[in-house]
Design a protein around this motif. Structure first.
Motif, PDB file in Angstrom:
ATOM      1  N   ILE A  58      38.568 -45.994 -25.669  1.00  0.00           N
ATOM      2  CA  ILE A  58      37.677 -45.334 -24.720  1.00  0.00           C
ATOM      3  C   ILE A  58      37.392 -46.275 -23.553  1.00  0.00           C
ATOM      4  O   ILE A  58      36.840 -47.357 -23.749  1.00  0.00           O
ATOM      5  N   GLY A  60      35.203 -46.714 -20.213  1.00  0.00           N
ATOM      6  CA  GLY A  60      34.039 -46.202 -19.512  1.00  0.00           C
ATOM      7  C   GLY A  60      34.253 -46.254 -18.011  1.00  0.00           C
ATOM      8  O   GLY A  60      35.225 -46.830 -17.519  1.00  0.00           O
ATOM      9  N   VAL A  69      31.225 -43.025 -22.238  1.00  0.00           N
ATOM     10  CA  VAL A  69      31.511 -43.843 -23.416  1.00  0.00           C
ATOM     11  C   VAL A  69      31.041 -43.113 -24.672  1.00  0.00           C
ATOM     12  O   VAL A  69      31.765 -43.008 -25.661  1.00  0.00           O
ATOM     13  N   ILE A  85      35.916 -49.614 -27.443  1.00  0.00           N
ATOM     14  CA  ILE A  85      35.222 -49.187 -26.241  1.00  0.00           C
ATOM     15  C   ILE A  85      35.321 -50.277 -25.185  1.00  0.00           C
ATOM     16  O   ILE A  85      35.005 -51.436 -25.446  1.00  0.00           O
ATOM     17  N   PRO A  87      33.631 -50.650 -21.687  1.00  0.00           N
ATOM     18  CA  PRO A  87      32.786 -50.179 -20.582  1.00  0.00           C
ATOM     19  C   PRO A  87      33.292 -50.725 -19.252  1.00  0.00           C
ATOM     20  O   PRO A  87      33.989 -51.735 -19.202  1.00  0.00           O
ATOM     21  N   THR A  95      26.155 -51.871 -19.032  1.00  0.00           N
ATOM     22  CA  THR A  95      26.961 -52.401 -20.135  1.00  0.00           C
ATOM     23  C   THR A  95      26.138 -53.210 -21.132  1.00  0.00           C
ATOM     24  O   THR A  95      26.271 -52.995 -22.342  1.00  0.00           O
ATOM     25  N   ILE A 113      33.320 -53.168 -29.079  1.00  0.00           N
ATOM     26  CA  ILE A 113      33.148 -53.132 -27.626  1.00  0.00           C
ATOM     27  C   ILE A 113      33.809 -54.368 -27.038  1.00  0.00           C
ATOM     28  O   ILE A 113      33.567 -55.485 -27.484  1.00  0.00           O
TER      29      ILE A 113
END
Length: 123
Positions: A58, A60, A69, A85, A87, A95, A113
């Motif tokens: 993913i 962002g 997100v 993820i 961001p 973030t 992340i």
């Protein structure tokens, strides 16, 4: 700069709605679906069984940092998948908030992340 009302509606409301939608539909998404077959399998009980398939990546964006997100993450978790993820590096204020609250309220076994900018992409 995004207004408080815009943030509340686009990021928070939409993400909250997506969570509710997933919770309401999760049982039907997880259930086996009957499959129509031809005459050769007329007496067979044929179904499709949903199963998780890997890891979701993913990315962002700066303009809707939480929504872009959280919403794909909700779908990934509902499907039983894990997620990575990333961001946006331009979300300098959002973030750290995403990282802080995801760690506080979510199972860290379900996602990772990765923070960073172009230097991260080129390494």
């Amino acid at each position: 700069v995004v207004s408080t009302q815009s943030t509340g509606f686009t990021d928070l409301f939409y993400s909250d709605h997506e969570i509710g939608h997933a919770i309401r539909n999760l049982q039907s998404w997880m259930s086996a679906q009957p499959v129509k077959t031809d005459v050769a399998y007329a007496f067979e009980d044929v179904h499709l069984y949903p199963e998780p398939r890997g890891v979701v990546l993913i990315f962002g964006a700066w303009n809707y940092p939480l929504q872009l997100v959280a919403c794909p993450l909700i779908g990934a978790i509902a499907a039983g998948c894990c997620a990575v993820i990333k961001p946006s590096e331009f979300g300098v204020c959002s973030t750290p908030v995403i990282v802080k609250y995801f760690k506080k309220f979510m199972d860290t076994e379900a996602y990772r992340i990765i923070e960073g900018g172009p230097a991260l992409h080129n390494s």
